[in-house]
Design an enzyme around this catalytic site. Structure first.
Site, PDB file in Angstrom:
ATOM      1  N   ASP A 122     -13.256  19.586  18.648  1.00 53.43           N
ATOM      2  CA  ASP A 122     -12.733  18.635  17.662  1.00 53.43           C
ATOM      3  C   ASP A 122     -13.640  17.402  17.630  1.00 53.43           C
ATOM      4  O   ASP A 122     -13.237  16.307  18.026  1.00 53.43           O
ATOM      5  CB  ASP A 122     -11.294  18.243  18.029  1.00 53.43           C
ATOM      6  CG  ASP A 122     -10.677  17.281  17.020  1.00 53.43           C
ATOM      7  OD1 ASP A 122     -11.154  17.240  15.872  1.00 53.43           O
ATOM      8  OD2 ASP A 122      -9.725  16.559  17.394  1.00 53.43           O
ATOM      9  N   GLU A 140     -14.452  14.731  27.309  1.00 54.04           N
ATOM     10  CA  GLU A 140     -14.460  13.642  26.328  1.00 54.04           C
ATOM     11  C   GLU A 140     -15.565  12.648  26.669  1.00 54.04           C
ATOM     12  O   GLU A 140     -15.868  12.425  27.839  1.00 54.04           O
ATOM     13  CB  GLU A 140     -13.088  12.949  26.329  1.00 54.04           C
ATOM     14  CG  GLU A 140     -12.989  11.630  25.610  1.00 54.04           C
ATOM     15  CD  GLU A 140     -13.335  11.726  24.133  1.00 54.04           C
ATOM     16  OE1 GLU A 140     -14.057  10.840  23.653  1.00 54.04           O
ATOM     17  OE2 GLU A 140     -12.914  12.694  23.473  1.00 54.04           O
ATOM     18  N   CYS A 200     -13.744  17.084  10.783  1.00 53.27           N
ATOM     19  CA  CYS A 200     -13.423  16.034   9.810  1.00 53.27           C
ATOM     20  C   CYS A 200     -14.583  15.815   8.844  1.00 53.27           C
ATOM     21  O   CYS A 200     -14.591  14.844   8.089  1.00 53.27           O
ATOM     22  CB  CYS A 200     -13.048  14.732  10.517  1.00 53.27           C
ATOM     23  SG  CYS A 200     -14.310  14.089  11.627  1.00 53.27           S
ATOM     24  N   CYS A 232       0.849  -1.194   0.000  1.00 55.18           N
ATOM     25  CA  CYS A 232       0.000   0.000   0.000  1.00 55.18           C
ATOM     26  C   CYS A 232       0.884   1.243   0.000  1.00 55.18           C
ATOM     27  O   CYS A 232       1.517   1.561   1.011  1.00 55.18           O
ATOM     28  CB  CYS A 232      -0.918  -0.014   1.217  1.00 55.18           C
ATOM     29  SG  CYS A 232      -1.941   1.465   1.369  1.00 55.18           S
TER      30      CYS A 232
END
Length: 439
Positions: free
Chosen positions: A370, A322, A396, A169
């Site tokens: 995030d 979190e 993201c 890869c």
């Protein structure tokens, strides 16, 4: 009178080959042509190309086609560098030259922000790393054909659960890529390869790390074979007999370093795939946030402390929150390891209202978010009550960034900076960062 149900007749799909002109790319990198005024999505086609396609799906508002032949190629088209590209589902933009990939991603980000957040802002320079050998982690799928008893080893095929056989890869870090053929030859010699789940590869700064998920106990010989493989490559080896159980049988716990802090992790912890871009991303986030020695900073979705720990080097106090309890525990340990005493970490569900949480009763000068791909819709409407004048949002998923940005703008913040981070070269996936300020 009872009504008799009569199923709707299915329209016969016209599968004959048709020539079409590709006009642009969608946000996922598929070419868009038009057929009877309906958008036709064609994977692998590029803007400006004339191609022959075959319909594979047709809905009332769109259709999908398979690329059969390119009649007139785009000047931006290049030969994919990976021999597995047309089968493996890992990359989807290798046929587009890298500069044009970056242009496409920047245009995608700007268009989504303009459409959904109503904000049109010039993008800063993209954050880049190497375009090859950049992945420091990958999950290798395993499957045994019941008829042939052959072990399939590699990555999922495009839009399929089947496995493309891959033992090389080019986007995988060289230290991990070199392991692929040897791991494959080792596992296919196992007595019951059908009892193997998957292989997780991750590269720490101290060593590569191999994790094998297995359903039944390995024989002593099989375990020793894996240990010897790990030793030859100075790698750590974890065995994972249960979903939540990790046994380190060779080597040491992996870690990475950034911005003057050391972050240990285990293979089941989330870390960013691209180390070089992660380092630049953290540096840019800290620069945009600009924490002062008398300021309090809140880091939402803090994980292991990827942003919290570097920020704590400059701020008076940092609070990290979190949703995964194990990550919170490790963030606390990571702060202690780095002798950071001005950071506290909390476990909380950030998909719902945070009113009543101990940390939420405090006021903060600045906030960093995030979130995962789903974004921060559960809490974004409450951010202004925290009192922050400056917010850095690391995303993201540009679609959820655009959605959440709309809420921040409605709360009186202004979007002052926006940039793209190419965490995954040769794929349509893009990360981004936005700075919001309130005067």
């Amino acid at each position: 009178m009872a009504r008799i149900f009569q199923p709707k007749k299915k329209t016969q799909l016209n599968t004959r080959h048709q020539a079409v002109q590709v006009e642009r790319l969608d946000h996922h990198g598929a070419g868009i042509a038009y057929l009877k005024k309906k958008p036709l999505f064609i994977d692998g086609a590029l803007p400006g190309e004339e191609v022959v396609t075959q319909l594979v799906e047709e809905k009332s508002k769109f259709a999908r086609g398979k690329l059969i032949k390119i009649l007139k190629p785009s000047e931006a088209r290049v030969e994919p560098f990976c021999s597995h590209y047309h089968e493996c589902g890992g990359c989807d933009l290798q046929h587009l030259n890298y500069d044009q990939q970056l242009t496409h991603k920047q245009q995608t980000l700007r268009q989504l922000m303009r459409k959904f957040a109503g904000s049109d802002i010039e993008l800063g320079a993209p954050v880049l790393g190497e375009s090859l050998g950049y992945r420091r982690r990958a999950r290798v799928s395993l499957f045994v054909d019941k008829k042939t008893r052959q072990l399939h080893f590699g990555f999922r095929k495009k839009q399929s659960k089947q496995i493309a056989q891959v033992t090389d890869c080019p986007v995988l870090a060289p230290e991990l890529n070199v392991l692929l053929p040897e791991i494959y030859s080792t596992l296919k010699a196992f007595k019951k390869p059908e009892q193997l789940g998957h292989v997780e590869l991750v590269l720490g700064d101290n060593a590569p790390c191999i994790t094998l998920r297995h359903l039944n106990k390995l024989t002593e010989k099989e375990t020793n074979t894996l240990v010897e493989l790990a030793k030859r490559h100075q790698a750590s080896l974890y065995l994972m007999p249960e979903t939540d159980q990790l046994d380190l049988v060779e080597g040491e716990v992996p870690f990475y370093q950034e911005a003057g802090v050391t972050v240990p992790f285990t293979p089941n912890n989330f870390i960013q795939v691209n180390q070089a871009v992660n380092q630049k991303m953290v540096a840019q986030a800290v620069d945009w946030l600009d924490p002062k020695s008398d300021e309090r900073v809140l880091d939402l979705f803090c994980g292991l402390g990827n942003f919290s720990l570097p920020i704590a080097k400059r701020a008076k106090h940092v609070v990290g929150v979190e949703g995964v309890a194990e990550m919170v525990e490790k963030a606390v340990n990571n702060a202690s390891l780095n002798q950071i005493n001005n950071a506290r970490f909390y476990h909380a569900n950030l998909e719902q209202d945070f009113e009543g949480q101990v940390w939420a009763a405090e006021q903060f000068d600045k906030v960093l978010l995030d979130p995962a791909r789903a974004g921060a819709s559960g809490i974004i409407d409450q951010v202004s009550v925290l009192g922050a004048r400056r917010i850095v949002y690391v995303s993201c998923n540009p679609a959820t960034l655009a959605r959440d940005s709309q809420s921040l703008l409605e709360q009186g913040y202004q979007l002052t900076k926006l940039g793209m981070l190419d965490m995954f070269p040769h794929t349509s996936h893009l990360e981004s960062m936005a700075l919001f300020e309130k005067s």
